[in-house]
Design a protein around this motif. Structure first.
Motif: not given
Length: 422
Positions: A37-40, A147-160
């Motif tokens: 999952x982390x790799x994906x 620099x383009x900064x992307x923050x991934x929180x809720x959507x990514x953590x739901x899979x975890x």
């Protein structure tokens, strides 16, 4: 008992091994799934950042474009940082401001400005872990301008979270499965113990009934000789006997008759002798048993209470023996006074109750009261109630001691009505 416990260790050991194996497999699957999952997620974030950085090469970043990028990739934040650590564009906040160092990692920005893409854990908001990606945005000359900064929180953590819940669900199922196996093992142990006790009890009962049958056969012939001899002496002596001698001979004959009934009871318990089945008027049988009890116990009165009873099918003599035995037990327990005998229809059966006001059945023998050679009386043989149960069950009925709600004892007999009467 030790052998039985050692045999139970097999199912219990299997339950323990099953639980350990299931937990180990679940944890191994969790580690493998978490790594995959982390790799994906990492690949997903890198792909979104790389493609967005290319799009921003020829066109300046704006809040609208960044917001569209954020919604398209289900991100929690998208903003741009320039070489002066200012924020020229932000999808979720004001632009033209200094970068928030609590939110942005300067090392990640420096690496991206040097042309390196960096993705990894960023900051935490409560229990939410935000993954942050830093992507170099090159200008028209190929030089990294921002620099383009992307923050991934809720959507990514739901899979975890889903994976974590699945793991705990697997652990719970493993525990439930092991518990079920343990319960099965415990129930098997209890049932096995009950079967062994029942088998031992049946073996003892069979040995006792064989001994009883042998004793009854051996005693019956001498009793016949004694009875015949006493009756012959009484007939030959005639008027020569005094009243006292006549009473003594009657006493001897009475004891011989008691022994004869005892041998008949033993034979009934040792073998199921055929029943003389016929339609029986149960009220007549009860009346005869009541009269016999009153004759044998002059101080006891049997109060009858008979409703209109349907006929039953069975052996009138054996049924009379059942109720005479119950009434005699009640009379012996009470000594004097009134014993109650009641009968009434009860659906497709007839219910008969025998009640006395005696001391009741001792607690220590209630559960085994109908077993062979178990008695609550000091001089009892333990044959009467066992014989009653055997005869009643052979008639398709039941006999039981009613739970005590008052002084004394109450025995209840249920017999099925004859088929035509139903």
């Amino acid at each position: 008992m030790a052998r039985l416990a050692s045999r139970a260790l097999g199912p219990l050991g299997l339950a323990t091994l099953g639980l350990v194996g299931a937990l180990a497999a679940t944890l191994a699957l969790y580690r493998a799934g978490s790594a995959a999952l982390e790799q994906a997620l990492d690949a997903r974030l890198r792909g979104a950042g790389a493609s967005a950085a290319l799009l921003l090469t020829d066109a300046p970043a704006s809040a609208e474009r960044l917001e569209a990028l954020m919604k398209a990739n289900a991100l929690d934040g998208v903003y741009v940082v320039d070489r002066k650590l200012a924020v020229p564009a932000d999808a979720t906040g004001p632009a033209r401001r200094r970068v928030d160092l609590l939110r942005t990692d300067p090392a990640g920005v420096e690496a991206a400005l040097a042309g390196e893409t960096r993705v990894g854990p960023g900051y935490a908001m409560g229990e939410l872990q935000v993954t942050v990606g830093y992507f170099p945005v090159r200008g028209s000359g190929g030089r990294v301008e921002s620099v383009l900064v992307l923050e991934a929180g809720r959507a990514f953590s739901s899979a975890r979270d889903s994976l974590r819940r699945a793991v705990w669900g697997g652990v719970a199922l493993s525990a439930v499965g092991a518990l079920a196996l343990a319960l099965v093992a415990a129930r098997w142990l209890r049932d096995e113990r009950a079967r062994r006790e029942a088998a031992a009890k049946a073996a003892r009962g069979e040995a006792l009934t064989k001994m009883a049958a042998m004793a009854a056969h051996e005693i019956r012939n001498p009793l016949g000789v004694i009875r015949g001899t006493v009756e012959l002496m009484r007939e030959r002596s005639g008027a020569k006997l005094s009243e006292r001698d006549k009473e003594s001979l009657e006493d001897v004959l009475g004891e011989v008759e008691r022994l004869r009934r005892l041998t008949e009871d033993l034979l009934d318990l040792s073998a199921d002798r055929p029943l003389a089945a016929q339609r029986v008027a149960l009220s007549e049988v009860l009346e005869e048993a009541a009269r016999a009890t009153e004759a044998a116990f002059p101080g006891v009165k049997v109060r009858r209470s008979f409703a209109e009873l349907p006929p039953v099918e069975g052996d009138a003599g054996r049924l009379r023996q059942v109720f005479a035995n119950l009434l005699q037990n009640a009379a012996q327990a009470q000594g004097e006074g009134e014993v109650r005998l009641a009968a009434e229809p009860d659906g497709s059966a007839v219910r008969v109750r025998v009640e006395d006001d005696g001391p009741g059945v001792p607690k220590e023998v209630r559960e085994r009261l109908f077993d062979l050679f178990v008695t609550g009386k000091a001089n009892g043989t333990g044959l009467g109630l066992a014989l009653c149960r055997r005869l009643v069950e052979r008639h398709g009925g039941t006999v039981a001691l009613v739970p005590e709600q008052r002084q004394g004892s109450t025995f209840e007999v249920r017999l099925p009505a004859a088929p035509q009467a139903r």
